[in-house]
Design an enzyme around this catalytic site. Structure first.
Site: not given
Ligand code: ATP
Ligand code: LTN
Length: 334
Positions: A111, A196, A199
């Protein structure tokens, strides 16, 4: 008895990865012990956020969590900034963790490169110590998260052990609970199945939002990148050789409660697999979306749940913080 704690940032654009990797398990396991689920609004301040939007999204995230099935009778649902012990313990943990170990965190590296490390907020760097405080305040034994949070959990354990070693046994050392590979641990981007689903991805075409309409879900899945072998290859679960198809299998399996390898044997063609995945995801999200719309129209009820949650969480957090402060030698007020 198990103590369960997990958190999610109040950012719009919650996606299928968040749901299949984390949120679904929160609702499923909320009665497996004493469970705490937290909308981590302080963590959201580590990157630029519009104040009015942050406020609105914090309530929206709590609403969504209720819509996914969290039951305020069964778990404690609250907002991080409503319990001031979180940033207080975070300070003690900042004085326990080292620069070196925080610098190794890949989330910070990922980030911080975006706007340049010099401009990154200090909070983005210390983010994991606040996360450790969230977890340690509640005597947490189990932390259900997606695979991407594994490193932060390891840091939490290291910091807890170091603190206990220096000052005496104050913290319970928690364990990460990560879904097994192929069962939602890492849902990949539909357009780039080597990254992965996130968002913060550049385009939202690779991400299925929890609020996407059926037609949008259908279109995004139809356009999902399959594998280099075009439409002719076999439907087989093999994340290394066939990342796109395997991701679709993982999604379909997640939405229907089956194993990806088992699902694969039902489909001969990519097109059929895609149609089935779109249908299953739409059906899985339909009741969540309906319940969300209902609750969104009644913010007072959500606020009441959050107030009650903070009232339940705060004394637990305060007791742990008091022990930690005493252990490090802070003079209690008399
Ligand atoms: P960013 O896109 O900013 O990295 P994020 O999509 O990872 O954010 P978070 O709010 O950080 O979202 O994560 C919320 C939960 O969702 C956490 O427990 C994280 O491990 C899980 N998570 C996020 N992305 C994935 C994914 N692609 N697959 C499975 N679990 C996920
Ligand atoms: N860092 C996590 C969100 C988070 C969290 C927590 C998860 C903050 N505090 C405590 C589990 C336990 C994320 O980015 N998904």
């Amino acid at each position: 008895m198990a103590r369960i704690f997990s958190g999610i940032q109040p950012t719009g654009g919650v996606h299928l990865g968040n749901y299949l990797g984390a949120l679904r398990y929160w609702a499923e396991d909320q009665r497996a012990g004493e469970s705490y689920y937290c909308v981590v609004d302080l963590h959201a301040l580590t990157v630029p956020r519009d104040p009015a939007e942050l406020r609105d999204e914090t309530r929206a995230m709590a609403t969504l969590l209720l819509a996914t099935g969290l039951d305020p009778e069964a778990c404690t649902l609250f907002v991080q900034s409503h319990v001031p012990e979180h940033p207080q313990l975070a300070w003690l943990l900042e004085c326990t963790a080292s620069m070196g170990e925080l610098r190794r965190m890949t989330q910070f590296k990922d980030k911080a490169v975006k706007g340049g490390e010099e401009a990154a907020r200090v909070g983005l760097f210390t983010y994991p110590t606040l996360m450790a405080a969230d977890i340690l305040l509640y005597g947490t034994t189990h932390v259900p998260v997606g695979d991407d949070q594994r490193q932060h959990l390891e840091l939490t354990r290291d910091v807890a052990e170091r603190f206990n070693g220096r000052y005496g046994d104050v913290f319970v050392v928690p364990e990460a609970v990560i879904p097994p590979a192929g069962r939602g641990a890492r849902i990949m981007d539909l357009q780039d199945p080597t990254a992965k689903m996130s968002k913060s991805a550049e385009s939202d075409q690779g991400m299925i939002g929890l609020f996407d309409e059926p037609a949008v879900i259908g279109r995004k899945i139809r356009r999902a990148v399959t594998d280099a072998d075009g439409g002719a290859g076999a439907v087989r679960f093999d994340p290394d050789a066939k990342p796109g198809v395997s991701n679709l299998l993982q999604i379909l399996a997640g939405a229907t409660g089956r194993e990806p390898a088992d699902v694969a044997s039902d489909y001969g063609r990519y097109g059929d697999l895609k149609a089935a995945a779109a249908e299953a995801v739409t059906e899985m999200l339909r009741p969540i979306q309906a319940r969300y719309r209902e609750l969104r129209a009644d913010p007072a009820t959500v606020d009441k749940v959050l107030r009650a949650g903070a009232e339940r969480a705060q004394p637990v957090a305060a007791a742990t913080l008091a022990r930690a402060k005493e252990a490090v030698g802070l003079l209690p007020p008399r």
